[in-house]
Write an enzyme that holds these catalytic residues in place. Structure first.
Site, mmCIF file in Angstrom:
data_model
loop_
_atom_site.group_PDB
_atom_site.id
_atom_site.type_symbol
_atom_site.label_atom_id
_atom_site.label_comp_id
_atom_site.label_asym_id
_atom_site.label_seq_id
_atom_site.Cartn_x
_atom_site.Cartn_y
_atom_site.Cartn_z
ATOM 1 N N ASP A 185 -10.460 3.061 -3.081
ATOM 2 C CA ASP A 185 -10.897 1.813 -2.420
ATOM 3 C C ASP A 185 -12.395 1.631 -2.637
ATOM 4 O O ASP A 185 -13.177 2.573 -2.456
ATOM 5 C CB ASP A 185 -10.689 1.906 -0.899
ATOM 6 N N ASP A 198 0.832 -1.202 0.000
ATOM 7 C CA ASP A 198 0.000 0.000 0.000
ATOM 8 C C ASP A 198 0.872 1.259 0.000
ATOM 9 O O ASP A 198 2.100 1.159 0.062
ATOM 10 C CB ASP A 198 -0.936 -0.047 1.227
#
Ligand SMILES: *[C@@H]1O[C@H](CO)[C@@H](O)[C@H](O)[C@H]1NC(C)=O
Length: 417
Positions: A219, A155
């Site tokens: 997301d 990430d």
């Protein structure tokens, strides 16, 4: 001369993609984030907390209920699995929630015939505040190899976007140096294209060379709106983004929401169809212990999985939209003569009660095979397949917010001989 140029171009494009032999088709499996987020209180939420028990139970079900047989092979933990501090420079699993450590869990998952994935962040801390990998790239790459990890999501919270590209390339090199083949999921395009302000366009050629898949956009969350927000990104940016997908390197619109709270049955069909058309990884993020038979049947639909996993690896796109109906198409195998087969999804954004009747011909779908097509209904395998010829007009009734999904296979020229 022309063919020499074409061969040359193919050679170049192979040479410029990441060559770790992995993800020849979009990865399939399960991932904790969308459904289980950062639930860490196992006393209060024993069935849902990010823990060894959760991962082991999901692994067991993936085998027992046929997900592994259908192709879902990775079991991936997302954020919130580690202790808040490193020990001797190394990331260690949370001692209460993962009492036997990550290597034990990885061995358990492998013993079931599945593959094991986990999560790191190329920053000072992960998005949820756990230790980040900045300054520890080599140590963390070695930990992944020591634990026999098969898939890493790296990430990009808590770091300068300027540092990201070089850092992700460096981490890829370090993983390669361990000798352990690990599917590399990168997040920098999502930060460049969505989270960073002002936004930036990432270099997709560098992505292809560095990562097996990459998150492009925000997301996903458990709602129809969030699903459409992602689908719209892939519709609007198809020309820029889709050509970079192919065997070994994929765009990743984020996990499937099916089985959760936010999508109806019709909307679940819409996500599944669009995600298959755009060659998305099929990563489930749901509680497989409580999934309904209807949703499970969608997720295990072999014909739809075969579209997603088509070996050509060509990412499809939204061909057109009108009257609230979107037409999404993707070329797939078999190829008959010069004509591909096509997966075609009719996706409705209408809400006017009944299935809207949408008429179309092969020409409307830009399908050109002179002898027509055999058309197979992918959601309702009991309905017989039908044949469609150049001048036929077919009426498609698509339920509100749902999708119909077909495979068009060209009919061979010599059939009547
Ligand atoms: C490391 O990179 C080389 C060159 O691209 C590749 O052939 C090899 O398979 C990679 N190894 C691993 C473990 O990823």
């Amino acid at each position: 001369m022309k063919s020499i140029i074409i061969i040359f171009c193919i050679y170049i494009s192979i040479a410029q993609a990441l060559d770790n032999g992995l993800a020849k088709t979009p990865p399939m499996g399960w991932m904790s984030w969308e459904r289980f987020r950062c639930i860490t209180d196992c006393d209060k939420y024993p069935d849902e907390c990010i823990s060894e028990r959760l991962i082991m139970e999901m692994a067991d079900i993936m085998v027992k209920d046929g997900y592994l047989d259908a192709g879902y092979e990775y079991v991936n933990i997302d954020d919130c699995w580690s202790e808040l501090e490193r020990e001797d420079g190394k990331i260690v699993a949370d001692k209460k929630r993962f009492p036997r450590g990550i290597k034990f869990l990885s061995d358990y998952v492998h013993s079931k015939g599945l593959k094991f994935g986990t999560y790191l962040d190329y920053g000072t801390k992960t998005c949820a505040g756990y230790p980040g990998s900045l300054e520890y790239l080599e140590t963390d790459a070695q930990s992944l190899a020591d634990w026999n990890v098969d898939f890493i999501k790296m990430d990009g919270c808590n770091v300068d976007t300027e540092k990201m590209v070089d850092g992700y390339i460096e981490f890829g090199r370090l993983m390669n140096a361990t000798g352990r083949p690990i599917v590399y999921s990168c997040s920098w395009p999502a930060y460049f294209e969505f989270y960073r302000k002002p936004t930036m366009i990432p270099d997709y050629e560098v992505l292809k060379k560095t990562c097996n898949l990459w998150r492009n956009w925000k997301d996903i969350e458990d709602s129809y709106e969030s699903m459409l927000f992602t689908a719209d990104y892939f519709a609007e940016h198809a020309d820029r983004v889709s050509p970079h997908a192919g065997p070994g390197h994929w765009n990743d619109p984020d996990t499937l929401l099916l089985g959760n709270f936010g999508l109806t049955y019709e909307q679940s069909k819409a996500q599944l169809a669009i995600w298959a058309i755009i060659a998305s990884p099929f990563l489930l993020s749901t509680d497989l212990r409580t999934i309904t038979p209807e949703i499970k049947e969608l997720l295990l639909n072999r014909e739809i999985i075969a579209i997603d996993q088509d070996p050509l690896g060509i990412q499809g796109k939204q061909l057109k939209k009108g009257y609230g109906i979107e037409v999404w198409v993707r070329p797939v195998l078999p190829r008959i003569g010069n004509e591909y087969s096509y997966a075609v999804a009719f996706v409705s954004r209408r809400t006017d009660g009944h299935g809207y009747a949408f008429p179309y011909t092969l020409a409307d779908l830009e399908l050109k095979n002179k002898n027509g097509y055999i058309v197979k209904d992918l959601f309702n395998l009991k309905r017989s397949t039908f044949e469609m010829q150049e001048n036929d007009m077919t009426e498609e009734r698509v339920n509100p917010t749902g999708a119909n999904f077909y495979k068009f296979t060209p009919i061979e020229n010599n059939r009547e001989l």
